[in-house]
Each structure stands twice: as structure tokens, then as C-alpha cells.
Design a protein around this motif. Sequence first.
Motif, PDB file in Angstrom:
ATOM      1  N   MET A   1      54.361  15.854  36.782  1.00 35.00           N
ATOM      2  CA  MET A   1      55.699  16.149  37.277  1.00 35.00           C
ATOM      3  C   MET A   1      56.733  16.004  36.146  1.00 35.00           C
ATOM      4  O   MET A   1      57.641  16.829  36.024  1.00 35.00           O
ATOM      5  CB  MET A   1      56.060  15.231  38.446  1.00 35.00           C
ATOM      6  CG  MET A   1      57.359  15.569  39.096  1.00 35.00           C
ATOM      7  SD  MET A   1      57.676  14.672  40.626  1.00 35.00           S
ATOM      8  CE  MET A   1      57.185  13.022  40.255  1.00 35.00           C
ATOM      9  N   THR A   2      56.588  15.004  35.311  1.00 31.13           N
ATOM     10  CA  THR A   2      57.489  14.811  34.180  1.00 31.13           C
ATOM     11  C   THR A   2      57.375  15.975  33.202  1.00 31.13           C
ATOM     12  O   THR A   2      58.382  16.457  32.687  1.00 31.13           O
ATOM     13  CB  THR A   2      57.178  13.487  33.465  1.00 31.13           C
ATOM     14  OG1 THR A   2      57.215  12.430  34.415  1.00 31.13           O
ATOM     15  CG2 THR A   2      58.169  13.213  32.369  1.00 31.13           C
ATOM     16  N   VAL A   3      56.156  16.434  32.940  1.00 34.10           N
ATOM     17  CA  VAL A   3      55.951  17.578  32.044  1.00 34.10           C
ATOM     18  C   VAL A   3      56.628  18.820  32.616  1.00 34.10           C
ATOM     19  O   VAL A   3      57.308  19.560  31.889  1.00 34.10           O
ATOM     20  CB  VAL A   3      54.445  17.844  31.816  1.00 34.10           C
ATOM     21  CG1 VAL A   3      54.233  19.121  31.033  1.00 34.10           C
ATOM     22  CG2 VAL A   3      53.793  16.680  31.119  1.00 34.10           C
ATOM     23  N   LEU A   4      56.452  19.071  33.905  1.00 36.42           N
ATOM     24  CA  LEU A   4      57.066  20.242  34.532  1.00 36.42           C
ATOM     25  C   LEU A   4      58.595  20.168  34.503  1.00 36.42           C
ATOM     26  O   LEU A   4      59.261  21.168  34.230  1.00 36.42           O
ATOM     27  CB  LEU A   4      56.568  20.395  35.970  1.00 36.42           C
ATOM     28  CG  LEU A   4      55.089  20.727  36.130  1.00 36.42           C
ATOM     29  CD1 LEU A   4      54.701  20.725  37.597  1.00 36.42           C
ATOM     30  CD2 LEU A   4      54.750  22.054  35.479  1.00 36.42           C
ATOM     31  N   ILE A   5      59.152  18.991  34.753  1.00 38.44           N
ATOM     32  CA  ILE A   5      60.609  18.830  34.720  1.00 38.44           C
ATOM     33  C   ILE A   5      61.138  19.039  33.311  1.00 38.44           C
ATOM     34  O   ILE A   5      62.139  19.745  33.104  1.00 38.44           O
ATOM     35  CB  ILE A   5      61.011  17.444  35.271  1.00 38.44           C
ATOM     36  CG1 ILE A   5      60.760  17.381  36.765  1.00 38.44           C
ATOM     37  CG2 ILE A   5      62.485  17.143  34.974  1.00 38.44           C
ATOM     38  CD1 ILE A   5      60.892  15.987  37.354  1.00 38.44           C
ATOM     39  N   GLU A   6      60.477  18.454  32.304  1.00 36.71           N
ATOM     40  CA  GLU A   6      60.912  18.628  30.922  1.00 36.71           C
ATOM     41  C   GLU A   6      60.801  20.085  30.477  1.00 36.71           C
ATOM     42  O   GLU A   6      61.668  20.593  29.773  1.00 36.71           O
ATOM     43  CB  GLU A   6      60.081  17.735  29.998  1.00 36.71           C
ATOM     44  CG  GLU A   6      60.321  16.253  30.181  1.00 36.71           C
ATOM     45  CD  GLU A   6      61.692  15.829  29.706  1.00 36.71           C
ATOM     46  OE1 GLU A   6      62.203  16.401  28.723  1.00 36.71           O
ATOM     47  OE2 GLU A   6      62.259  14.914  30.326  1.00 36.71           O
ATOM     48  N   THR A   7      59.729  20.769  30.870  1.00 40.24           N
ATOM     49  CA  THR A   7      59.551  22.178  30.517  1.00 40.24           C
ATOM     50  C   THR A   7      60.638  23.026  31.157  1.00 40.24           C
ATOM     51  O   THR A   7      61.218  23.904  30.511  1.00 40.24           O
ATOM     52  CB  THR A   7      58.162  22.667  30.961  1.00 40.24           C
ATOM     53  OG1 THR A   7      57.168  21.824  30.378  1.00 40.24           O
ATOM     54  CG2 THR A   7      57.920  24.095  30.542  1.00 40.24           C
ATOM     55  N   TRP A   8      60.925  22.773  32.428  1.00 39.30           N
ATOM     56  CA  TRP A   8      61.974  23.509  33.127  1.00 39.30           C
ATOM     57  C   TRP A   8      63.329  23.296  32.460  1.00 39.30           C
ATOM     58  O   TRP A   8      64.081  24.247  32.245  1.00 39.30           O
ATOM     59  CB  TRP A   8      62.026  23.087  34.591  1.00 39.30           C
ATOM     60  CG  TRP A   8      63.142  23.737  35.343  1.00 39.30           C
ATOM     61  CD1 TRP A   8      64.349  23.192  35.681  1.00 39.30           C
ATOM     62  CD2 TRP A   8      63.172  25.075  35.832  1.00 39.30           C
ATOM     63  NE1 TRP A   8      65.113  24.090  36.356  1.00 39.30           N
ATOM     64  CE2 TRP A   8      64.415  25.271  36.456  1.00 39.30           C
ATOM     65  CE3 TRP A   8      62.268  26.127  35.800  1.00 39.30           C
ATOM     66  CZ2 TRP A   8      64.765  26.465  37.037  1.00 39.30           C
ATOM     67  CZ3 TRP A   8      62.629  27.316  36.392  1.00 39.30           C
ATOM     68  CH2 TRP A   8      63.862  27.476  36.998  1.00 39.30           C
ATOM     69  N   GLN A   9      63.651  22.056  32.115  1.00 38.02           N
ATOM     70  CA  GLN A   9      64.926  21.771  31.455  1.00 38.02           C
ATOM     71  C   GLN A   9      65.005  22.427  30.083  1.00 38.02           C
ATOM     72  O   GLN A   9      66.059  22.898  29.671  1.00 38.02           O
ATOM     73  CB  GLN A   9      65.136  20.262  31.339  1.00 38.02           C
ATOM     74  CG  GLN A   9      65.465  19.609  32.642  1.00 38.02           C
ATOM     75  CD  GLN A   9      65.586  18.095  32.517  1.00 38.02           C
ATOM     76  OE1 GLN A   9      65.262  17.512  31.486  1.00 38.02           O
ATOM     77  NE2 GLN A   9      66.057  17.461  33.582  1.00 38.02           N
ATOM     78  N   PHE A  10      63.899  22.472  29.359  1.00 37.58           N
ATOM     79  CA  PHE A  10      63.901  23.085  28.035  1.00 37.58           C
ATOM     80  C   PHE A  10      64.181  24.583  28.124  1.00 37.58           C
ATOM     81  O   PHE A  10      64.963  25.126  27.345  1.00 37.58           O
ATOM     82  CB  PHE A  10      62.558  22.851  27.332  1.00 37.58           C
ATOM     83  CG  PHE A  10      62.463  23.506  25.989  1.00 37.58           C
ATOM     84  CD1 PHE A  10      63.068  22.943  24.883  1.00 37.58           C
ATOM     85  CD2 PHE A  10      61.774  24.701  25.832  1.00 37.58           C
ATOM     86  CE1 PHE A  10      62.991  23.546  23.645  1.00 37.58           C
ATOM     87  CE2 PHE A  10      61.684  25.314  24.603  1.00 37.58           C
ATOM     88  CZ  PHE A  10      62.301  24.735  23.503  1.00 37.58           C
ATOM     89  N   PHE A  11      63.538  25.260  29.066  1.00 43.41           N
ATOM     90  CA  PHE A  11      63.690  26.705  29.153  1.00 43.41           C
ATOM     91  C   PHE A  11      64.959  27.142  29.869  1.00 43.41           C
ATOM     92  O   PHE A  11      65.398  28.277  29.693  1.00 43.41           O
ATOM     93  CB  PHE A  11      62.470  27.337  29.825  1.00 43.41           C
ATOM     94  CG  PHE A  11      61.276  27.396  28.915  1.00 43.41           C
ATOM     95  CD1 PHE A  11      61.307  28.114  27.737  1.00 43.41           C
ATOM     96  CD2 PHE A  11      60.122  26.722  29.240  1.00 43.41           C
ATOM     97  CE1 PHE A  11      60.225  28.174  26.898  1.00 43.41           C
ATOM     98  CE2 PHE A  11      59.024  26.762  28.409  1.00 43.41           C
ATOM     99  CZ  PHE A  11      59.070  27.492  27.231  1.00 43.41           C
ATOM    100  N   THR A  12      65.555  26.300  30.694  1.00 40.34           N
ATOM    101  CA  THR A  12      66.743  26.706  31.437  1.00 40.34           C
ATOM    102  C   THR A  12      68.046  26.177  30.858  1.00 40.34           C
ATOM    103  O   THR A  12      69.115  26.636  31.250  1.00 40.34           O
ATOM    104  CB  THR A  12      66.653  26.248  32.903  1.00 40.34           C
ATOM    105  OG1 THR A  12      66.518  24.838  32.945  1.00 40.34           O
ATOM    106  CG2 THR A  12      65.503  26.943  33.607  1.00 40.34           C
TER     107      THR A  12
END
Length: 107
Positions: free
Chosen positions: A76-87
Motif C-alpha cells: 500500500m505504501t508503494v502504491l501511494i508513493e507511486t501515485w504521488q510521484f506520477f500525479t
Amino acid sequence: MNNGRFLIPANSKKSLLIFGIFNKFDAILFGTGIGITLILMMILPIADIVWAIVAIAPVVITGFLVFPVPNYHNVMTVLIETWQFFTSRQRFIWKGWCFTSEKDDKE
């Protein structure tokens, strides 16, 4: 006293987690997934494979989200960090070509 140097074990933060894996939110999320799965298993006719998959989907999904990952806390942390990086808008500060160079131009 070893000249003021201390050895800190790599897993010292695990003692702050529930069962060494979950923080409070992760435990609540996974517990909710287990609870919903148990309720669905009682309500749905799980003799059919489609309904069995639907019934166990909440615990599988929440279990996947709280699964530990190296260098991060969990998926979940990886997905949140990835989402924040791309958005989010990225800001890169230009430092010049030789900002960290230790060479002298006179050589």
C-alpha cells in the motif's frame, strides 16, 4: 564503550509494530477484510466457484495491500508513493554541470 559507536539492529522499528508487521491502520484494514470475508462466507453460497472467489476477495485484496515489501513498509505504501510521484508536479533544481566536481580547472 567502543569509542562512542553504537550498533543499532536493522529491525529495531519492528518492535513498534503489531506482530512485527502491522501498524494500527494496517491491522484495522486487514481485520476489516477478514470480517467482511467471514460475513460473505456466511451469506453467499460458496459451493459455486464464482461466489467463493467473491467471498474471499476482501481478505485477499487487503492481505495484498499489507504485505511487507523491502525498502518500504508494505505494498500500500508503494502504491501511494507511486501515485504521488506520477500525479504531483516535480521540481528539479539546476545546480550546473560541475557542482559536485572537486577537480580544479587549472590542472
